[in-house]
Design a protein around this motif. Sequence first.
Motif, PDB file in Angstrom:
ATOM      1  N   GLY A  29       0.778  -1.329  -0.092  1.00 43.22           N
ATOM      2  CA  GLY A  29      -0.014  -0.035  -0.114  1.00 43.22           C
ATOM      3  C   GLY A  29       0.792   1.308  -0.089  1.00 43.22           C
ATOM      4  N   GLN A  30       1.941   1.130  -0.443  1.00 43.91           N
ATOM      5  CA  GLN A  30       2.950   2.325  -0.349  1.00 43.91           C
ATOM      6  C   GLN A  30       2.483   3.438  -1.577  1.00 43.91           C
ATOM      7  OE1 GLN A  30       5.870   2.774   1.516  1.00 43.91           O
ATOM      8  NE2 GLN A  30       5.006   1.061   2.386  1.00 43.91           N
ATOM      9  N   TYR A  31       1.450   3.267  -2.534  1.00 42.38           N
ATOM     10  CA  TYR A  31       1.175   4.287  -3.519  1.00 42.38           C
ATOM     11  C   TYR A  31      -0.340   4.394  -3.181  1.00 42.38           C
ATOM     12  CZ  TYR A  31       5.528   2.716  -5.001  1.00 42.38           C
ATOM     13  OH  TYR A  31       7.046   2.449  -5.710  1.00 42.38           O
ATOM     14  N   GLU A  32      -0.984   4.210  -2.220  1.00 41.29           N
ATOM     15  CA  GLU A  32      -2.256   4.433  -2.171  1.00 41.29           C
ATOM     16  C   GLU A  32      -2.698   6.004  -1.938  1.00 41.29           C
ATOM     17  OE1 GLU A  32      -4.356   1.760   0.484  1.00 41.29           O
ATOM     18  OE2 GLU A  32      -3.589   0.092  -0.631  1.00 41.29           O
ATOM     19  N   ASP A  33      -2.088   6.571  -1.044  1.00 43.52           N
ATOM     20  CA  ASP A  33      -2.289   8.151  -0.708  1.00 43.52           C
ATOM     21  C   ASP A  33      -1.308   8.849  -1.213  1.00 43.52           C
ATOM     22  OD1 ASP A  33      -3.661  10.140   0.119  1.00 43.52           O
ATOM     23  OD2 ASP A  33      -3.139  10.178   2.186  1.00 43.52           O
ATOM     24  N   MET A  34      -1.196   9.078  -2.374  1.00 46.01           N
ATOM     25  CA  MET A  34      -0.254  10.061  -3.158  1.00 46.01           C
ATOM     26  C   MET A  34      -0.529  11.400  -2.638  1.00 46.01           C
ATOM     27  SD  MET A  34       1.822   7.942  -4.423  1.00 46.01           S
ATOM     28  CE  MET A  34       2.982   8.910  -5.546  1.00 46.01           C
ATOM     29  N   ASP A  35      -1.538  12.097  -2.625  1.00 44.07           N
ATOM     30  CA  ASP A  35      -1.690  13.292  -2.531  1.00 44.07           C
ATOM     31  C   ASP A  35      -1.793  13.792  -0.874  1.00 44.07           C
ATOM     32  OD1 ASP A  35      -1.933  14.020  -4.971  1.00 44.07           O
ATOM     33  OD2 ASP A  35      -4.110  13.567  -4.951  1.00 44.07           O
ATOM     34  N   GLY A  36      -2.071  12.719   0.125  1.00 47.84           N
ATOM     35  CA  GLY A  36      -1.990  12.830   1.500  1.00 47.84           C
ATOM     36  C   GLY A  36      -0.486  13.651   1.991  1.00 47.84           C
ATOM     37  N   GLN A  39      -0.333  17.244   1.048  1.00 46.99           N
ATOM     38  CA  GLN A  39      -1.174  18.230   1.711  1.00 46.99           C
ATOM     39  C   GLN A  39      -0.486  18.214   3.268  1.00 46.99           C
ATOM     40  OE1 GLN A  39      -3.414  19.945   0.413  1.00 46.99           O
ATOM     41  NE2 GLN A  39      -2.761  19.290  -1.453  1.00 46.99           N
ATOM     42  N   ARG A  40      -0.203  17.237   3.925  1.00 46.35           N
ATOM     43  CA  ARG A  40       0.222  17.034   5.063  1.00 46.35           C
ATOM     44  C   ARG A  40       1.406  18.068   5.392  1.00 46.35           C
ATOM     45  NH1 ARG A  40      -1.080  11.649   5.124  1.00 46.35           N
ATOM     46  NH2 ARG A  40       0.986  11.099   4.509  1.00 46.35           N
TER      47      ARG A  40
END
Length: 54
Positions: A29-36, A39-40
């Motif tokens: 799951g390394q590529y699931e949340d690319m925008d998070g 934004q963080r």
Amino acid sequence: MTPLLIIIPVVLLVGVLALGAFMWSLRAGQYEDMDGAAQRILDDSADDAPPDKR
């Protein structure tokens, strides 16, 4: 000609290892949340919190 007999299997092995690492990272799951993460890093709400005084 002899160096080719050594280099070709080594390159193939490195390629298979790289493909295996890529497939592992997909399943983990390394590529699931690319925008998070993008934004963080812009969110400074954690910087406004007072420090722990323990």
